[in-house]
Scaffold this active site. Structure first.
Site, PDB file in Angstrom:
ATOM      1  N   LYS A 268      21.540 -24.765   5.930  1.00  0.00           N
ATOM      2  CA  LYS A 268      21.965 -25.598   7.053  1.00  0.00           C
ATOM      3  C   LYS A 268      23.476 -25.821   7.003  1.00  0.00           C
ATOM      4  CE  LYS A 268      17.417 -27.672   7.264  1.00  0.00           C
ATOM      5  NZ  LYS A 268      16.497 -28.760   6.923  1.00  0.00           N
TER       6      LYS A 268
ATOM      7  N   GLN B  72      16.363 -34.564   4.263  1.00  0.00           N
ATOM      8  CA  GLN B  72      15.515 -33.449   3.842  1.00  0.00           C
ATOM      9  C   GLN B  72      14.276 -33.962   3.116  1.00  0.00           C
ATOM     10  OE1 GLN B  72      16.370 -30.039   4.505  1.00  0.00           O
ATOM     11  NE2 GLN B  72      14.265 -29.728   3.870  1.00  0.00           N
TER      12      GLN B  72
ATOM     13  N   ASP C 158      15.902 -33.271  13.791  1.00  0.00           N
ATOM     14  CA  ASP C 158      14.625 -32.676  13.374  1.00  0.00           C
ATOM     15  C   ASP C 158      13.528 -32.973  14.405  1.00  0.00           C
ATOM     16  OD1 ASP C 158      14.969 -31.228  11.027  1.00  0.00           O
ATOM     17  OD2 ASP C 158      14.868 -33.008   9.740  1.00  0.00           O
TER      18      ASP C 158
END
Ligand code: NAP
Length: 284
Positions: free
Chosen positions: A51, A95, A118
């Site tokens: 990322k 995460q 997300d």
């Protein structure tokens, strides 16, 4: 049979994003992405590095906040709040998985829905469910983009999704429904699974078990999307589908690696950019 080249499609997607980033920068806004990584989980570290690479290559302002696995839930919430308020940050993610003493739901709920790249916040889930999405979970979002790019018709088709997680299966079924497929969402308690999947024009598999889907599950000419990522001890990554056996009978199929994964990453970048564009009313 055609292979859906997720890697090539992700490269093409990011190239188009880069032009939009330049335009935004010329107006004084640099898209900013913050990612919080808790602890040393090996797979998480790989994902976060990917990322970071993507964000930097697109010219984003990128912050990777690495914190100890011993961080308290309260302190992690403080960090989330800090990035929620940070004007330079347009996209924020934490995460997963998190250490056991931290409630992932509480952390998900704390992220500003407008920065929730997300797409896991209940506001974003609810908006998606109502057909008015703001942020969409990146994996199913990337899969819908694959259908568009490969001119795979979805409307009127029989679609079956295996797996009902909040991050893949459920939003996938919702997006397919929005695109006018007739959708069956299956899971571990589903009876006679191969009988159901054999009817699918589009089969999306998101379970987490290597070689689960064999040719007995697949209709001739189907489109098969393999979301699974099963990391073997030797470091090799396998999908949920027995690719060699199944590929021959499909019209379209995604490989693993090089299928769904790269598009998931590309969509994360696209949603960060969208969040930044919304700031100046260039997107809604
Ligand atoms: P998850 O939360 O563990 O959910 C797995 C789902 O599979 C559950 O709904 C479970 O059913 C169902 N399942 C398990 N065994 C089954 C069986 N024998 N028959 C039918 N259904 C079964 O997993 P996830 O987060 O959705 O991820 C799924 C896989 O996709 C994992 O390998 C993950 O690493 C991968 N993934 C890849 C990407 C990417 O970018 N490529 C992104 C996200 C996830 P129940 O609900 O009944 O337990």
């Amino acid at each position: 049979m055609a292979i859906i080249d997720g890697k090539a499609l992700a490269t093409k997607t990011k190239k188009a994003l880069k032009q939009r980033v330049e335009r935004l920068k010329s107006k004084g806004i640099t898209p900013g992405l913050a990612a919080i990584l808790v602890g040393e989980n090996q797979a998480s570290q790989i994902y976060i590095r990917g990322k970071e690479q993507d964000a930097k290559s697109l010219g984003f302002y990128s912050v990777i906040d690495r914190v100890s696995a011993a961080i308290s839930q309260k302190d992690l919430l403080r960090k989330v709040e800090k990035y929620n308020k940070d004007e330079k940050i347009h996209g924020l993610l934490v995460q997963f998985p998190l250490p056991k003493h931290i409630d992932e739901k509480i952390i998900t709920f704390a992220i500003d829905p407008k920065k929730d790249v997300d797409g896991f916040h209940p506001v974003n889930m609810g908006r998606l469910f109502m057909g008015n999405p703001l942020m969409i979970p990146c994996t199913p979002f990337g899969i819908m983009r694959m259908f568009e790019e490969y001119n795979i018709e979805v409307a009127g088709k029989e679609a079956v999704v295996i797996g009902r997680s909040n991050i893949v299966g459920k939003p996938m079924a919702t997006l397919l429904t929005m695109a006018n497929a007739t959708v069956t969402l299956t899971h571990s308690k589903t009876k006679n699974l191969p009988e159901i999947t054999k009817c699918a024009d589009i089969l999306v598999v998101a379970i987490g078990r290597a070689y689960f889907v064999s040719k007995e599950f697949v209709k001739k000419g189907a489109t098969l999307i393999d979301v699974g990522m099963n990391r073997l001890e030797n470091g090799k990554v396998l999908g949920d589908v027995n690719f060699k056996e199944v590929a021959k009978i499909t019209s379209f199929i995604t490989p693993t690696p090089g299928g769904v994964g790269p598009m998931t990453r590309a969509m994360l970048m696209e949603q960060t950019l969208l969040a930044a564009e919304r700031k100046i009313g260039e997107s809604f």
